[in-house]
Design a protein around this motif. Structure first.
Motif, PDB file in Angstrom:
ATOM      1  N   LEU A  90      33.216  36.891  54.218  1.00  0.00           N
ATOM      2  CA  LEU A  90      32.390  37.982  54.667  1.00  0.00           C
ATOM      3  C   LEU A  90      33.082  39.284  54.722  1.00  0.00           C
ATOM      4  O   LEU A  90      32.889  40.155  54.155  1.00  0.00           O
ATOM      5  N   PRO A  91      34.300  39.354  55.779  1.00  0.00           N
ATOM      6  CA  PRO A  91      34.953  40.356  56.024  1.00  0.00           C
ATOM      7  C   PRO A  91      35.808  40.534  54.723  1.00  0.00           C
ATOM      8  O   PRO A  91      35.959  41.824  54.533  1.00  0.00           O
ATOM      9  N   LEU A  92      36.476  39.836  54.054  1.00  0.00           N
ATOM     10  CA  LEU A  92      37.081  39.740  52.649  1.00  0.00           C
ATOM     11  C   LEU A  92      35.972  40.579  51.908  1.00  0.00           C
ATOM     12  O   LEU A  92      36.715  41.469  50.822  1.00  0.00           O
ATOM     13  N   ILE A  93      34.789  40.275  51.633  1.00  0.00           N
ATOM     14  CA  ILE A  93      33.905  40.870  50.775  1.00  0.00           C
ATOM     15  C   ILE A  93      33.815  42.270  51.156  1.00  0.00           C
ATOM     16  O   ILE A  93      33.688  43.154  50.159  1.00  0.00           O
ATOM     17  N   MET A 222      28.440  53.286  36.957  1.00  0.00           N
ATOM     18  CA  MET A 222      28.913  52.236  36.174  1.00  0.00           C
ATOM     19  C   MET A 222      30.318  51.666  36.609  1.00  0.00           C
ATOM     20  O   MET A 222      30.816  50.433  36.767  1.00  0.00           O
ATOM     21  N   ARG A 223      31.564  52.792  36.848  1.00  0.00           N
ATOM     22  CA  ARG A 223      32.746  52.600  37.479  1.00  0.00           C
ATOM     23  C   ARG A 223      32.858  51.832  38.487  1.00  0.00           C
ATOM     24  O   ARG A 223      33.697  50.947  38.802  1.00  0.00           O
ATOM     25  N   MET A 224      31.854  52.077  39.345  1.00  0.00           N
ATOM     26  CA  MET A 224      32.047  51.535  40.701  1.00  0.00           C
ATOM     27  C   MET A 224      31.849  49.966  40.650  1.00  0.00           C
ATOM     28  O   MET A 224      32.245  49.259  41.499  1.00  0.00           O
ATOM     29  N   GLU A 225      30.707  49.565  39.846  1.00  0.00           N
ATOM     30  CA  GLU A 225      30.613  48.186  39.617  1.00  0.00           C
ATOM     31  C   GLU A 225      31.876  47.609  38.921  1.00  0.00           C
ATOM     32  O   GLU A 225      32.266  46.359  39.226  1.00  0.00           O
ATOM     33  N   VAL A 226      32.442  48.234  38.128  1.00  0.00           N
ATOM     34  CA  VAL A 226      33.445  47.653  37.249  1.00  0.00           C
ATOM     35  C   VAL A 226      34.801  47.533  38.169  1.00  0.00           C
ATOM     36  O   VAL A 226      35.199  46.358  38.366  1.00  0.00           O
ATOM     37  N   ASN A 227      34.940  48.514  39.037  1.00  0.00           N
ATOM     38  CA  ASN A 227      36.001  48.399  40.189  1.00  0.00           C
ATOM     39  C   ASN A 227      35.681  47.290  41.028  1.00  0.00           C
ATOM     40  O   ASN A 227      36.858  46.750  41.678  1.00  0.00           O
ATOM     41  N   PHE A 228      34.532  47.044  41.611  1.00  0.00           N
ATOM     42  CA  PHE A 228      34.347  45.793  42.383  1.00  0.00           C
ATOM     43  C   PHE A 228      34.734  44.608  41.917  1.00  0.00           C
ATOM     44  O   PHE A 228      35.511  43.598  42.361  1.00  0.00           O
ATOM     45  N   ARG A 229      34.379  44.432  40.781  1.00  0.00           N
ATOM     46  CA  ARG A 229      34.890  42.982  39.807  1.00  0.00           C
ATOM     47  C   ARG A 229      36.358  43.034  39.611  1.00  0.00           C
ATOM     48  O   ARG A 229      36.953  42.090  39.687  1.00  0.00           O
ATOM     49  N   GLN A 230      36.977  44.095  39.227  1.00  0.00           N
ATOM     50  CA  GLN A 230      38.300  44.138  39.275  1.00  0.00           C
ATOM     51  C   GLN A 230      39.071  43.907  40.389  1.00  0.00           C
ATOM     52  O   GLN A 230      40.196  43.292  40.346  1.00  0.00           O
ATOM     53  N   SER A 231      38.477  44.497  41.468  1.00  0.00           N
ATOM     54  CA  SER A 231      39.277  44.140  42.830  1.00  0.00           C
ATOM     55  C   SER A 231      39.240  42.894  43.169  1.00  0.00           C
ATOM     56  O   SER A 231      40.302  42.333  43.860  1.00  0.00           O
ATOM     57  N   THR A 232      38.205  42.110  42.891  1.00  0.00           N
ATOM     58  CA  THR A 232      38.509  40.519  42.888  1.00  0.00           C
ATOM     59  C   THR A 232      39.420  39.932  42.447  1.00  0.00           C
ATOM     60  O   THR A 232      39.962  39.040  42.623  1.00  0.00           O
ATOM     61  N   MET A 260      31.421  28.860  46.793  1.00  0.00           N
ATOM     62  CA  MET A 260      30.696  29.789  47.588  1.00  0.00           C
ATOM     63  C   MET A 260      31.412  31.218  47.458  1.00  0.00           C
ATOM     64  O   MET A 260      30.471  32.166  47.672  1.00  0.00           O
ATOM     65  N   THR A 261      32.616  31.334  47.125  1.00  0.00           N
ATOM     66  CA  THR A 261      33.033  32.680  46.957  1.00  0.00           C
ATOM     67  C   THR A 261      32.455  33.324  45.643  1.00  0.00           C
ATOM     68  O   THR A 261      32.439  34.527  45.699  1.00  0.00           O
ATOM     69  N   MET A 262      32.463  32.528  44.807  1.00  0.00           N
ATOM     70  CA  MET A 262      31.729  33.118  43.528  1.00  0.00           C
ATOM     71  C   MET A 262      30.302  33.568  43.642  1.00  0.00           C
ATOM     72  O   MET A 262      30.062  34.596  43.197  1.00  0.00           O
ATOM     73  N   LEU A 263      29.829  32.835  44.259  1.00  0.00           N
ATOM     74  CA  LEU A 263      28.352  33.051  44.830  1.00  0.00           C
ATOM     75  C   LEU A 263      28.230  34.517  45.428  1.00  0.00           C
ATOM     76  O   LEU A 263      27.396  35.354  45.192  1.00  0.00           O
ATOM     77  N   LEU A 264      29.045  34.767  46.666  1.00  0.00           N
ATOM     78  CA  LEU A 264      29.363  36.027  47.206  1.00  0.00           C
ATOM     79  C   LEU A 264      29.445  36.920  46.436  1.00  0.00           C
ATOM     80  O   LEU A 264      29.012  38.251  46.248  1.00  0.00           O
ATOM     81  N   ILE A 265      30.297  36.801  45.372  1.00  0.00           N
ATOM     82  CA  ILE A 265      30.576  37.882  44.374  1.00  0.00           C
ATOM     83  C   ILE A 265      29.625  38.323  43.562  1.00  0.00           C
ATOM     84  O   ILE A 265      29.347  39.590  43.255  1.00  0.00           O
ATOM     85  N   ILE A 266      28.916  37.194  42.980  1.00  0.00           N
ATOM     86  CA  ILE A 266      27.484  37.436  42.324  1.00  0.00           C
ATOM     87  C   ILE A 266      26.628  38.167  42.912  1.00  0.00           C
ATOM     88  O   ILE A 266      25.967  39.152  42.389  1.00  0.00           O
ATOM     89  N   ILE A 267      26.297  37.972  44.095  1.00  0.00           N
ATOM     90  CA  ILE A 267      25.358  38.567  44.892  1.00  0.00           C
ATOM     91  C   ILE A 267      25.567  39.927  45.182  1.00  0.00           C
ATOM     92  O   ILE A 267      24.853  40.917  44.858  1.00  0.00           O
TER      93      ILE A 267
END
Length: 288
Positions: A90-93, A222-232, A260-267
């Motif tokens: 959670l802190p890493l998310i 839109m770029r905010m969403e992209v940046n979150f996915r890219q940061s992972t 579990m990590t993928m589930l947190l990212i999807i949420i």
């Protein structure tokens, strides 16, 4: 007579459109087949190997037992046992979200300024326009992952390499989108303000900005969403965030923690998508 001429003209246009459609379709099919041949694309290989992908997905599904679902974290088959690393994840998310937000905000500010100087219809010097366009083309040509690897080598493992990699690529991408939006704006308000003696800054502020602001906001969200996915993904090379946890779980074969990590990212991505949509409607359309 007029109806006959119109019908003939209509048939000519219709025939030309059909011909162009067929020609472009054949060209695209030829390019697709040629690219697939060069890339050694094989549909049979995909169909043969696809079951292995689902085998891996099955390994990531946690073993949960309904009677033990709400037992403590020491009981295998409970939700608490599956999420025993949540205090780390959670802190890493949260760090990943902060990383994407910081990179997006600073990039939007920089890209907005650069876009007004790079657009053809803002009367900026040609040399300046060419220089900005060349610079941002270079920034977006380099993938975020390549930037992150170089910055990790320079600054070490942490959030700074991820922030710099995301910011540079975002500036390159958003500047192009922004100045193209400015170039499509109507020039009538600009000419009217110029006739009234408005300065160049005033024309940008009151003629162009009201027209392009909704587009800028949409691209920024839109770029905010992209940046979150890219940061992972950047975390996989040590650039901070939840990606490092994901890579560690994969290397150590902790498949339950991969899921579990993928589930947190999807949420988080789903929440970001919902929130950005509502903010866009609130800012652009004035809807609550």
């Amino acid at each position: 007579m007029q109806n006959h001429d119109f019908e003939r003209y209509y048939q000519q246009i219709k025939g030309r459109q059909k011909r162009d459609t067929w020609l472009w379709s054949l060209l695209l099919v030829g390019l697709y087949l040629g690219a697939g041949n060069v890339a050694e694309f094989s549909l049979s290989t995909i169909l043969t190997s696809l079951p292995h992908f689902f085998d891996y997905l099955r390994q990531t599904i946690p073993v949960l037992h309904l009677p033990l679902l709400f037992a403590d974290g020491h009981t295998e088959g409970s939700l608490a046992y599956w999420g025993y690393r949540l205090h780390i994840q959670l802190p890493l998310i949260w760090e990943t979200l902060q990383l994407a937000l910081a990179a997006t905000i600073i990039s939007v500010v920089i890209a907005t300024v650069l876009a007004f100087f790079a657009a053809n219809n803002t009367l900026s010097p040609p040399a300046l326009r060419f220089g900005i366009r060349a610079a941002v083309a270079f920034l977006r040509t380099m993938p975020e992952l390549a930037w992150a690897v170089m910055f990790v080598m320079a600054f070490g493992i942490g959030a700074i390499p991820g922030f710099l990699a995301l910011a540079l690529h975002t500036v390159g991408s958003l500047t192009k989108l922004f100045y193209e939006a400015i170039e499509t704006a109507s020039d009538k308000p600009n000419r009217g303000l110029a006739a009234c003696g408005a300065s160049k800054f005033q024309r940008m502020r009151f003629a162009f900005w009201p027209q392009v602001k909704p587009i800028f906001l949409s691209y920024s969200f839109m770029r905010m969403e992209v940046n979150f996915r890219q940061s992972t993904i950047l975390g996989l090379v040590g650039a901070g965030g939840i990606g490092q946890e994901l890579m560690t779980s994969i290397k150590l074969d902790r498949y339950d923690q991969v899921s579990m990590t993928m589930l947190l990212i999807i949420i988080v991505v789903s929440l970001l998508d919902t929130l950005s949509g509502r903010l866009r409607r609130w800012v652009v359309e004035g809807k609550q």
